[in-house]
Scaffold this motif. Structure first.
Motif, PDB file in Angstrom:
ATOM      1  N   LEU A 146     -33.261 -15.497  -2.273  1.00  0.00           N
ATOM      2  CA  LEU A 146     -34.342 -15.368  -3.247  1.00  0.00           C
ATOM      3  C   LEU A 146     -35.045 -14.018  -3.122  1.00  0.00           C
ATOM      4  N   LEU A 147     -35.206 -13.555  -1.889  1.00  0.00           N
ATOM      5  CA  LEU A 147     -35.850 -12.264  -1.662  1.00  0.00           C
ATOM      6  C   LEU A 147     -35.031 -11.120  -2.253  1.00  0.00           C
ATOM      7  N   GLN A 148     -33.728 -11.112  -1.976  1.00  0.00           N
ATOM      8  CA  GLN A 148     -32.911 -10.021  -2.508  1.00  0.00           C
ATOM      9  C   GLN A 148     -32.795 -10.099  -4.024  1.00  0.00           C
ATOM     10  N   SER A 149     -32.808 -11.319  -4.592  1.00  0.00           N
ATOM     11  CA  SER A 149     -32.703 -11.427  -6.046  1.00  0.00           C
ATOM     12  C   SER A 149     -33.967 -10.929  -6.741  1.00  0.00           C
ATOM     13  N   ALA A 150     -35.092 -10.951  -6.041  1.00  0.00           N
ATOM     14  CA  ALA A 150     -36.324 -10.402  -6.620  1.00  0.00           C
ATOM     15  C   ALA A 150     -36.212  -8.903  -6.840  1.00  0.00           C
ATOM     16  N   PHE A 151     -35.449  -8.226  -5.990  1.00  0.00           N
ATOM     17  CA  PHE A 151     -35.301  -6.779  -6.107  1.00  0.00           C
ATOM     18  C   PHE A 151     -34.099  -6.370  -6.952  1.00  0.00           C
ATOM     19  N   THR A 152     -33.024  -7.148  -6.908  1.00  0.00           N
ATOM     20  CA  THR A 152     -31.797  -6.760  -7.601  1.00  0.00           C
ATOM     21  C   THR A 152     -31.598  -7.484  -8.920  1.00  0.00           C
ATOM     22  N   ASN A 153     -32.353  -8.554  -9.164  1.00  0.00           N
ATOM     23  CA  ASN A 153     -32.211  -9.390 -10.352  1.00  0.00           C
ATOM     24  C   ASN A 153     -30.796  -9.949 -10.470  1.00  0.00           C
ATOM     25  N   TRP A 154     -30.150 -10.205  -9.340  1.00  0.00           N
ATOM     26  CA  TRP A 154     -28.828 -10.824  -9.309  1.00  0.00           C
ATOM     27  C   TRP A 154     -28.797 -11.846  -8.188  1.00  0.00           C
ATOM     28  N   CYS A 155     -28.220 -12.975  -8.478  1.00  0.00           N
ATOM     29  CA  CYS A 155     -28.101 -14.055  -7.505  1.00  0.00           C
ATOM     30  C   CYS A 155     -26.762 -14.739  -7.756  1.00  0.00           C
ATOM     31  N   PRO A 156     -26.002 -15.041  -6.705  1.00  0.00           N
ATOM     32  CA  PRO A 156     -24.713 -15.709  -6.914  1.00  0.00           C
ATOM     33  C   PRO A 156     -24.857 -17.031  -7.673  1.00  0.00           C
ATOM     34  N   ALA A 157     -25.926 -17.759  -7.416  1.00  0.00           N
ATOM     35  CA  ALA A 157     -26.118 -19.033  -8.110  1.00  0.00           C
ATOM     36  C   ALA A 157     -26.308 -18.820  -9.611  1.00  0.00           C
ATOM     37  N   MET A 158     -26.902 -17.705 -10.015  1.00  0.00           N
ATOM     38  CA  MET A 158     -27.078 -17.426 -11.441  1.00  0.00           C
ATOM     39  C   MET A 158     -25.729 -17.262 -12.127  1.00  0.00           C
ATOM     40  N   SER A 159     -24.801 -16.605 -11.454  1.00  0.00           N
ATOM     41  CA  SER A 159     -23.464 -16.438 -12.025  1.00  0.00           C
ATOM     42  C   SER A 159     -22.781 -17.787 -12.200  1.00  0.00           C
ATOM     43  N   ILE A 160     -22.943 -18.655 -11.215  1.00  0.00           N
ATOM     44  CA  ILE A 160     -22.333 -19.987 -11.285  1.00  0.00           C
ATOM     45  C   ILE A 160     -22.977 -20.813 -12.395  1.00  0.00           C
ATOM     46  N   LEU A 161     -24.300 -20.774 -12.480  1.00  0.00           N
ATOM     47  CA  LEU A 161     -24.991 -21.543 -13.513  1.00  0.00           C
ATOM     48  C   LEU A 161     -24.667 -21.033 -14.912  1.00  0.00           C
ATOM     49  N   ARG A 162     -24.501 -19.711 -15.056  1.00  0.00           N
ATOM     50  CA  ARG A 162     -24.100 -19.159 -16.357  1.00  0.00           C
ATOM     51  C   ARG A 162     -22.697 -19.630 -16.732  1.00  0.00           C
ATOM     52  N   SER A 163     -21.803 -19.678 -15.744  1.00  0.00           N
ATOM     53  CA  SER A 163     -20.445 -20.126 -16.045  1.00  0.00           C
ATOM     54  C   SER A 163     -20.421 -21.608 -16.421  1.00  0.00           C
ATOM     55  N   LEU A 164     -21.441 -22.361 -16.009  1.00  0.00           N
ATOM     56  CA  LEU A 164     -21.553 -23.767 -16.392  1.00  0.00           C
ATOM     57  C   LEU A 164     -22.172 -23.929 -17.783  1.00  0.00           C
ATOM     58  N   GLY A 165     -22.586 -22.824 -18.392  1.00  0.00           N
ATOM     59  CA  GLY A 165     -23.077 -22.875 -19.763  1.00  0.00           C
ATOM     60  C   GLY A 165     -24.573 -22.795 -19.938  1.00  0.00           C
ATOM     61  N   LEU A 166     -25.335 -22.585 -18.881  1.00  0.00           N
ATOM     62  CA  LEU A 166     -26.790 -22.471 -19.029  1.00  0.00           C
ATOM     63  C   LEU A 166     -27.145 -21.108 -19.610  1.00  0.00           C
ATOM     64  N   LYS A 167     -28.150 -21.091 -20.440  1.00  0.00           N
ATOM     65  CA  LYS A 167     -28.580 -19.864 -21.112  1.00  0.00           C
ATOM     66  C   LYS A 167     -29.889 -19.360 -20.523  1.00  0.00           C
ATOM     67  N   ASP A 168     -30.106 -18.046 -20.616  1.00  0.00           N
ATOM     68  CA  ASP A 168     -31.362 -17.438 -20.182  1.00  0.00           C
ATOM     69  C   ASP A 168     -32.501 -17.918 -21.075  1.00  0.00           C
TER      70      ASP A 168
END
Length: 74
Positions: free
Chosen positions: A40-62
């Motif tokens: 969570l800390l690194q995603s605050a600075f990079t705006n990237w998280c592995p879980a976000m990629s997985i959730l996007r592939s499952l069809g969730l939208k921003d």
């Protein structure tokens, strides 16, 4: 449910789950809590998280899609 809310839900569940396992099984499960927190800390600075990629592939939208870049005409 949108991507951001799902990500917060997943992170909160993982933290609570690892704390319960640390309490009842082994304190080594606290490493999972530390991993989630660092992620969570690194995603605050990079705006990237592995879980976000997985959730996007499952069809969730921003919640708010990024604005499109304006193209300059020649």
């Amino acid at each position: 449910m949108n991507l951001e809310r799902s990500l917060r839900l997943l992170a909160g569940m993982m933290i609570l789950f690892s704390l319960a396992l640390a309490h009842w099984v082994s304190q080594r499960w606290l490493w999972l809590t530390a991993f989630v927190g660092l992620n969570l800390l690194q995603s605050a600075f990079t705006n990237w998280c592995p879980a976000m990629s997985i959730l996007r592939s499952l069809g969730l939208k921003d919640a708010c899609p990024a604005p499109e870049k304006k193209r300059l005409l020649p």
